[in-house]
Write a protein that holds these residues in place. Structure first.
Motif, PDB file in Angstrom:
ATOM      1  N   GLU A  57       0.863  -1.185   0.000  1.00 29.21           N
ATOM      2  CA  GLU A  57       0.000   0.000   0.000  1.00 29.21           C
ATOM      3  C   GLU A  57       0.898   1.232   0.000  1.00 29.21           C
ATOM      4  O   GLU A  57       1.713   1.385   0.919  1.00 29.21           O
ATOM      5  CB  GLU A  57      -0.894  -0.019   1.247  1.00 29.21           C
ATOM      6  N   ARG A  58       0.800   2.075  -1.026  1.00 25.57           N
ATOM      7  CA  ARG A  58       1.633   3.281  -1.142  1.00 25.57           C
ATOM      8  C   ARG A  58       3.120   2.963  -0.945  1.00 25.57           C
ATOM      9  O   ARG A  58       3.839   3.666  -0.240  1.00 25.57           O
ATOM     10  CB  ARG A  58       1.155   4.352  -0.164  1.00 25.57           C
ATOM     11  N   TRP A  62       2.123  -4.208   3.836  1.00 30.18           N
ATOM     12  CA  TRP A  62       0.959  -4.313   4.714  1.00 30.18           C
ATOM     13  C   TRP A  62       0.605  -5.782   4.858  1.00 30.18           C
ATOM     14  O   TRP A  62       0.994  -6.609   4.049  1.00 30.18           O
ATOM     15  CB  TRP A  62      -0.241  -3.585   4.110  1.00 30.18           C
TER      16      TRP A  62
END
Length: 161
Positions: A57-58, A62
């Motif tokens: 994520e970005r 995660w």
């Protein structure tokens, strides 16, 4: 034999006494209440997960996971969080395995604090959560002769204070 550890009276007076088992909430993960074994012999806290998966994520790692916090109501909760770390953990049986760690908020006994937990399969255990001493440090003491001293939290999450 090690000498007993005594807290200065002022420090002990400010600490909250927990029983050997308590109800707690993990609001960041959508867990309104879960039964936990309070274990001052365990350094880290552990949460049972039925399944976990990784994603990015970005640009950051995660972990997503699914778990069932109750024994009778089989309602699964899905959550995700940034991976804080990955480490080898030795369980009480002496088995070493690789676990994902994350940081989340703990709500217990009217207090809220950020703690570190690892995700693991606790399917054979009586409690889906193990609350270790690093999560209790400086705020809680344990009375092993008592349990559920702080009652059962509501079944829905209340907003953060």
């Amino acid at each position: 034999m090690a000498p007993p550890i005594f807290f200065p009276p002022r420090k002990a007076a400010s600490m909250i006494v927990l029983g050997w088992r308590e109800w707690l909430a993990l609001p960041d993960l959508g867990v309104a209440r879960v039964r936990a074994k309070v274990d001052s012999g365990a350094r880290t806290s552990a949460l049972h997960v039925d399944e976990q998966w990784r994603f990015v994520e970005r640009g950051a790692p995660w972990v997503g996971f699914r778990f069932t916090p109750g024994r009778t109501r089989r309602v699964a909760i899905e959550a995700s969080a940034p991976v804080l770390d990955e480490r080898e953990v030795t369980d009480s049986g002496g088995h070493c395995n690789h676990r994902v760690f994350l940081r989340t908020h703990l709500r217990l006994a009217g207090q809220e604090r950020e703690i570190e937990i690892n995700l693991t399969d606790r399917r054979g255990m009586l409690f889906p959560m193990l609350l270790g001493r690093s999560a209790m440090d400086g705020a809680f003491m344990v009375d092993p002769a008592r349990s559920f001293l702080h009652g059962r939290p509501p079944s829905t999450l209340e907003p953060r204070p």
